[in-house]
Design a protein around this motif. Structure first.
Motif, PDB file in Angstrom:
ATOM      1  N   LYS A 221       0.825  -1.208   0.000  1.00 39.36           N
ATOM      2  CA  LYS A 221       0.000   0.000   0.000  1.00 39.36           C
ATOM      3  C   LYS A 221       0.858   1.255   0.000  1.00 39.36           C
ATOM      4  O   LYS A 221       0.505   2.251  -0.615  1.00 39.36           O
ATOM      5  N   GLN A 228      -4.937  -0.383  -2.251  1.00 35.20           N
ATOM      6  CA  GLN A 228      -6.096  -0.003  -1.421  1.00 35.20           C
ATOM      7  C   GLN A 228      -7.392  -0.610  -1.973  1.00 35.20           C
ATOM      8  O   GLN A 228      -8.275  -0.984  -1.209  1.00 35.20           O
ATOM      9  N   VAL A 229      -7.515  -0.631  -3.306  1.00 34.03           N
ATOM     10  CA  VAL A 229      -8.787  -1.107  -3.876  1.00 34.03           C
ATOM     11  C   VAL A 229      -8.687  -2.472  -4.558  1.00 34.03           C
ATOM     12  O   VAL A 229      -9.675  -3.216  -4.594  1.00 34.03           O
TER      13      VAL A 229
ATOM     14  N   ARG B 101     -15.857  -1.892  -1.398  1.00 39.08           N
ATOM     15  CA  ARG B 101     -14.545  -2.497  -1.300  1.00 39.08           C
ATOM     16  C   ARG B 101     -13.535  -1.418  -0.945  1.00 39.08           C
ATOM     17  O   ARG B 101     -13.841  -0.226  -1.000  1.00 39.08           O
ATOM     18  N   GLY B 102     -12.317  -1.830  -0.645  1.00 36.40           N
ATOM     19  CA  GLY B 102     -11.253  -0.865  -0.417  1.00 36.40           C
ATOM     20  C   GLY B 102     -10.777  -0.825   1.024  1.00 36.40           C
ATOM     21  O   GLY B 102     -11.502  -1.177   1.955  1.00 36.40           O
ATOM     22  N   LYS B 103      -9.505  -0.417   1.164  1.00 34.60           N
ATOM     23  CA  LYS B 103      -8.859  -0.427   2.478  1.00 34.60           C
ATOM     24  C   LYS B 103      -8.353   0.943   2.894  1.00 34.60           C
ATOM     25  O   LYS B 103      -7.478   1.054   3.742  1.00 34.60           O
ATOM     26  N   PHE B 104      -8.861   1.977   2.266  1.00 26.15           N
ATOM     27  CA  PHE B 104      -8.479   3.343   2.660  1.00 26.15           C
ATOM     28  C   PHE B 104      -9.392   3.706   3.832  1.00 26.15           C
ATOM     29  O   PHE B 104     -10.403   4.381   3.664  1.00 26.15           O
TER      30      PHE B 104
END
Lengths: 341, 226
Positions: A221, A228-229, B101-104
């Protein structure tokens, strides 16, 4: 009125054009033959077309081949070509000779949106997508085009962020009516945009290269915002569902950063996440770019990393750095300066 | 985190939803909304298409995890496919969405939230979800009218809400781009996290500035719109 370009059209598109212009159907094949198999610079040179057919074509179209604006030569034989895109933006292409293997590294976008921490292209932002014609032109308009044996989509831009034009260019490169290259001599490199990756794998037979750079989510990341996506575990899950290792290859690009991704922990994790995938890893020495907080791993570390991965059963090679003195090496392509003029 | 029994959308599955509103907030910037029937984490994105079989694009959710409606803030890209069609839609019209979705995602520690344009969406989602303690929100825009949600953000963030306006000025804004602010401010703690969201140009430039000013790159978290 700006005339449309013939170069970059597929046979199907050409058939639609000749139909619209009320030319004989067989003219489409004649035109693609001139475009992709012969060396001409003007529609008038298509001498097996009738004079009236050439006049009709000239009224609405130009040939569309673009010569390079500048060429730089490296001491190692690599050449870097600068092309002007149709949107008056610049792109770079690298020609890399190596014994019998002559590889062209093509760009697919002017700049890039992906913002990877280690890449020079990302620093110029994104200025636009290239058309299929502009991608194919990077091979067809270099001095060495007749000797090109391999094509890699590893230049400026993210190929899967411009998928329609990339697929069209692959069709032109590999079709009998086009440049008739084997798809096994073409590699498309991506950071892994999963939905586009699926479409690419369905619609093309070219090899796949995935920029990996770290097996750990938090590290990847930092290096590559795409994580992130579209995280790498999702990309690997998709790859596992395809048949690689025989006719079609998948490889993973791994730039070596000192003290960041070059430890035993990384070797162990790479072996774990790639377990069961018939693949190879290409280790790449990092070429420092301005304002970067990253350093390259030492040659000894890279060699040891390679040996340990090979010992774990993952075919691992070190990619030779080519064209570093002319900024043609991996991650160094940029046309920011040209666009500031 | 949202609560309650809500229908969960499986990955890759498109769901048809009806728009409950579509407003043009400022020129070519729209806020659309539809009833929330799934759970998401503030900062996540969803794929949206105006057609069932059409191309879809990812957009950050711009509403709270417990809000009744899901909101999406987007800029019309004239040469694009999705946003010109979305902007033609009205209340009751259908769109197709993917699972979030996503990890931000939100982090507890002190942080700067830095955005330009519609890149404010994930931070606004975190704020609407009650997650903004120890956060300083910096938003960059060209014109003052484009600081959407300004009153609400000012009331809640107080001095920790900063607007950077590059084309206009008033007493409540920093006169210049976000990147100019980052170059000149005296207060960039090295132990804070720096979340960046917006166009690639801004994110890459801001990241370089922060690194140049001594922020460890592992304290910089980027979300790029593409």
């Amino acid at each position: 009125m700006n005339k449309d370009r013939l170069f970059g059209k597929t046979l199907k598109e050409m058939q639609a054009i000749v139909k619209k212009l009320e030319l004989p159907g067989f003219t489409a094949g004649q035109i693609t033959d001139w475009l992709y198999k012969k060396k001409i610079s003007h529609i008038d040179e298509m001498t097996n077309l009738s004079k009236s057919a050439r006049e009709i074509l000239n009224a609405s179209y130009v040939l569309g081949l673009e010569s390079s604006q500048k060429v730089q030569s490296s001491t190692d034989g690599t050449k870097k070509y600068l092309f002007n895109s149709s949107s008056e933006k610049f792109i770079e292409t690298a020609f890399i000779p190596d014994k019998d293997r002559h590889t062209v590294c093509v760009s697919t976008q002017v700049g890039c949106k992906m913002g990877c921490l280690f890449c020079m292209t990302g620093k110029q932002g994104f200025q636009g997508n290239l058309t299929a014609g502009e991608i194919v032109n990077q091979v067809r308009s270099i001095d060495e085009w007749e000797s090109v044996s391999n094509i890699v989509y590893m230049g400026m831009g993210e190929p899967l962020d411009n998928l329609d034009e990339v697929l069209k260019s692959l069709e032109i490169f590999t079709s009998d009516w086009g440049l008739a290259m084997s798809p096994r001599r073409i590699t498309v490199s991506t950071i892994g945009i999963t939905p586009s990756l699926v479409e690419f794998l369905e619609k093309s037979n070219a090899h796949l290269a995935v920029s990996l750079h770290s097996p750990f989510d938090h590290e990847r990341k930092m290096l590559m915002p795409i994580q992130q996506v579209y995280p790498i575990d999702e990309v690997l899950k998709e790859i596992r569902s395809w048949d690689f290792g025989r006719q079609r290859r998948v490889s993973f690009e791994y730039i070596m950063f000192k003290d960041l991704n070059d430890t035993q922990r990384h070797i162990d994790e790479l072996a774990k996440i790639l377990n069961g995938i018939r693949c190879r890893i290409n280790l790449i020495r990092f070429h420092p770019i301005p304002d970067t907080p990253l350093d390259s791993s030492s040659d000894e570390t890279i060699a040891s990393f390679k040996d340990q991965l090979n010992a774990k059963g993952i075919i691992t090679t070190i990619r030779a750095s080519r064209g570093e003195d002319i900024y043609a090496a991996c991650g160094l392509l940029s046309t920011k300066k040209q666009m500031e003029k | 985190m949202p609560s309650g029994e809500l229908k969960y959308i499986k990955k890759s599955q498109l769901t048809k939803v009806a728009l409950s509103s579509s407003k043009e907030l400022t020129e070519e910037v729209y806020l659309i909304s539809f009833k929330r029937e799934f759970e998401f984490l503030p900062g996540q994105v969803i794929g949206i298409s105006p057609e069932e079989d059409g191309p879809r694009r990812l957009y950050s959710i711009c509403s709270g995890a417990d809000d009744d409606e899901v909101k999406i803030l987007y800029n019309v890209v004239k040469e694009g496919y999705v946003t010109p069609r979305l902007s033609d839609l009205r209340e009751g019209d259908a769109i197709w969405i993917t699972a979030p979705r996503g990890k931000f995602l939100y982090d507890d520690g002190p942080a700067y939230w830095i955005s330009t344009g519609t890149g404010i969406a994930p931070f606004y989602s975190m704020f609407r979800s009650g997650l903004f303690e120890n956060k300083r929100l910096i938003h960059g825009e060209r014109f003052i009218e484009r600081f959407w949600f300004s009153d609400e953000l000012r009331d809640n963030f107080g001095d920790n809400y900063l607007r950077c306006c590059s084309q206009e000025s008033d007493e409540s804004t920093f006169n210049g781009r976000v990147t100019e602010y980052l170059k000149t401010t005296d207060h960039l703690p090295a132990d804070y996290k720096y979340y960046l969201c917006g166009r690639a140009e801004m994110v890459v430039e801001a990241r370089d500035i922060l690194i140049g000013r001594g922020i460890p790159f592992n304290n910089i978290i980027s979300e790029i719109y593409f």
